[in-house]
Motif scaffolding. Structure first.
Motif, PDB file in Angstrom:
ATOM      1  N   LEU A 157      55.945 107.865   7.902  1.00 57.36           N
ATOM      2  CA  LEU A 157      55.391 109.104   7.214  1.00 57.36           C
ATOM      3  C   LEU A 157      54.495 109.401   8.438  1.00 57.36           C
ATOM      4  N   VAL A 180      51.267 111.707   9.740  1.00 55.84           N
ATOM      5  CA  VAL A 180      49.849 111.573   9.378  1.00 55.84           C
ATOM      6  C   VAL A 180      49.148 112.565  10.118  1.00 55.84           C
ATOM      7  N   ALA A 237      42.040 105.301  10.736  1.00 56.31           N
ATOM      8  CA  ALA A 237      41.837 104.772   9.314  1.00 56.31           C
ATOM      9  C   ALA A 237      42.726 105.253   8.395  1.00 56.31           C
ATOM     10  N   MET A 238      43.884 105.589   8.626  1.00 52.13           N
ATOM     11  CA  MET A 238      44.882 105.727   7.778  1.00 52.13           C
ATOM     12  C   MET A 238      46.277 104.790   8.188  1.00 52.13           C
ATOM     13  N   VAL A 298      50.177 102.167   4.904  1.00 59.53           N
ATOM     14  CA  VAL A 298      48.989 103.288   4.880  1.00 59.53           C
ATOM     15  C   VAL A 298      47.678 102.448   4.504  1.00 59.53           C
ATOM     16  N   ILE A 299      46.682 103.157   4.862  1.00 59.82           N
ATOM     17  CA  ILE A 299      45.167 102.546   4.611  1.00 59.82           C
ATOM     18  C   ILE A 299      44.811 103.744   3.802  1.00 59.82           C
ATOM     19  N   ARG A 300      44.668 103.284   2.409  1.00 61.17           N
ATOM     20  CA  ARG A 300      43.933 104.412   1.382  1.00 61.17           C
ATOM     21  C   ARG A 300      42.674 104.156   1.119  1.00 61.17           C
ATOM     22  N   GLY A 305      40.713 101.288   2.793  1.00 55.65           N
ATOM     23  CA  GLY A 305      39.502 101.507   3.609  1.00 55.65           C
ATOM     24  C   GLY A 305      39.574 102.792   4.436  1.00 55.65           C
TER      25      GLY A 305
END
Lengths: 347, 347
Positions: A40, A42, A78-79, A143-145, A234
């Motif tokens: 994906l 970002v 962070a993503m 992915v970090i959400r 996170g």
């Protein structure tokens, strides 16, 4: 002062700045970049303005460039994304020294390391404005959400907090830190001027299995293509550790208990200011650019161990929607964690 | 005047602006977007500053937004890419009316149509600054590059030139156009305020086979991952038609002959100003945001027919490195085409 923008013109400046870009992205209407299949895209963007986000007193141009790159790379981290490139848009007064802009770019590329600057635009402006867009890529399962924290998760921070705010204080009030050793002073100033985006954490995180998240009924009102996928949870602490915890809890519709004794604070900072001030700067100072991650306790311990000695587990996600600062040593009463600093009045 | 930025704050403004963004991209550190497998990422960025790129006199906020989006979408079209999204960075004085910013965003989304705004940042600034980064994707075989024009190629422009410059003149000097019919006046002003990025040309172009380009020996000094792939050739005319022709010839190390009689100019413009002024505005006015494409003659004719009546074949790529403006009706002598307007002194 040397040459200014008006001496060499916008085209002349763009040519100078191309020295900081890979040659294959120059010369067309836009940059073209390969991506990895199945990942994906970002994208994140930031605008920095002279005397708002940086100043001659606290931020030489090489630090302004570094910090601008760091803020954007931190958003990618962070993503859970790895960076592909950034674009740089500059608004510059005609009297800006060319050397200032070149130092800004040097700061950008120093922080970016192998990530390329793939596009730019320069135009006249009454105030220096630096606008950066960073883009990266991430596997859909990694992915970090913010919205997927679950009760029982341990909250990991990847490094100490408050150092950037301490470094700013030392730059604004040099004599305030007379009691500090030179090396400690330099460490805190470094934390403010050259914060390290935690892209290095992402491969460490990938050693842990992501979790398949369930969709709570009230979240299904806003279905996202990612809620049924595995993901990590996170964000970064660029706007402060307290803000990060509050944002994650709000997005995930959960609460948290944070142990004030477990928040990692640099020994130099602890030795310099009162515990209340150190905690204030750690929670609200911002711009430490660490990651705040919520993981099942076993995985949280593995990650904290991998990232030791800087990382720490600072608390737990809870079911009820309240967010408390607790004290495992019982010296302070529990306090609600708030977005502003009103907690200080209770301490 | 209604509310200003300082009345509602940066967070308040961001919330208002989220109404213009798809809900699934809001709420994390960065936007996450799916891409199509095997396609290349294309990225471009622009910075626009109040009183440099737009002004209250000629550009209401909805037009400033439209033009900002159009310039970036045109850069994507110029690479053969279809858009994925844009990010918007705003620097705003505290006294900026909230309605101004909302109208700017309305102009952006009007021009963007289905392309989403996927990220943004707002900060204080002494001057309104709009920084846009657009990204899209293109199959590796369908990239449009400047450097692959070949002698014998026909040069196609996708629409009329000079109309944007004429519209600006009408906005700056309303009485200058007293001889124009209302409808013609409106058409030219529309061309300036709401230029149409030619993304619609890309699928038409894809109906033609791209060409496998050979690498000239002197180009191999700067090998690019794309020189051995098939590609199309061209760019957009945002900086003027003359600039586009000169850039393509320079990048491709070729020359060109342009027939001044074949350059498409809107009838309203022809009826209003002298032929010399109309040609000047067509070649040097800029911001018409058409595409200038170099194709083998048979394919060029097919494309021009598909895009009729607006498109035209205006000339031919030549082996020698000179670029001439010729006149197929023999009324004017051949003139070298230059980056500035010195050609006027000869006409």
């Amino acid at each position: 002062m040397g040459q200014t923008i008006q001496d060499i013109g916008e085209q002349g400046l763009l040519q100078r700045l191309q020295a900081f870009c890979p040659s294959e992205v120059i010369g067309d209407d836009a940059a073209v970049l390969p991506t990895e299949p199945g990942k994906l895209l970002v994208v994140t963007t930031d605008v920095l303005v002279d005397n708002v986000h940086f100043s001659q007193q606290t931020t030489p141009p090489v630090a302004a460039g570094w910090r601008a790159a760091a803020a954007n790379l931190s958003d990618l981290a962070a993503m859970g994304a790895t960076p592909l490139g950034i674009t740089v848009g500059l608004g510059l007064p005609a009297t800006t020294p060319v050397a200032w802009v070149e130092e800004l770019y040097q700061g950008l590329v120093n922080c970016l390391q192998s990530t390329p600057i793939v596009g730019g635009d320069v135009c006249r402006s009454p105030v220096i404005t630096v606008s950066i867009t960073a883009f990266g890529q991430v596997a859909p399962t990694h992915v970090i959400r913010r919205s997927t924290a679950q009760p029982g998760d341990a909250i990991v921070v990847t490094g100490p907090h408050g150092s950037s705010r301490a470094g700013l204080e030392l730059l604004l009030n040099p004599h305030a830190g007379d009691s500090l050793a030179d090396r400690d002073r330099a460490t805190l100033i470094q934390a403010h001027q050259y914060p390290r985006p935690r892209l290095d954490v992402i491969p460490q995180l990938h050693l842990l299995a992501p979790r398949v998240n369930t969709v709570a009924p009230d979240k299904s009102l806003h279905p996202s293509p990612f809620t049924l996928h595995p993901s990590f949870t996170g964000m970064d602490s660029s706007d402060g550790l307290a803000d990060a915890i509050l944002q994650i809890c709000h997005a995930s519709q959960v609460g948290a208990q944070i142990d004030r004794q477990q928040i990692p604070i640099h020994p130099a900072l602890k030795s310099w200011v009162t515990p209340a001030t150190a905690l204030d700067w750690a929670l609200y100072g911002g711009e430490d650019f660490e990651l705040v991650l919520c993981l099942p306790p076993d995985r949280a311990h593995r990650l904290a161990t991998q990232l030791s000695p800087d990382a720490a587990i600072i608390g737990t996600i809870t079911t009820d929607r309240t967010i408390y600062l607790i004290d495992s040593t019982q010296q302070h009463p529990d306090q609600p964690l708030t977005r502003d600093r009103s907690f200080q009045h209770f301490s």
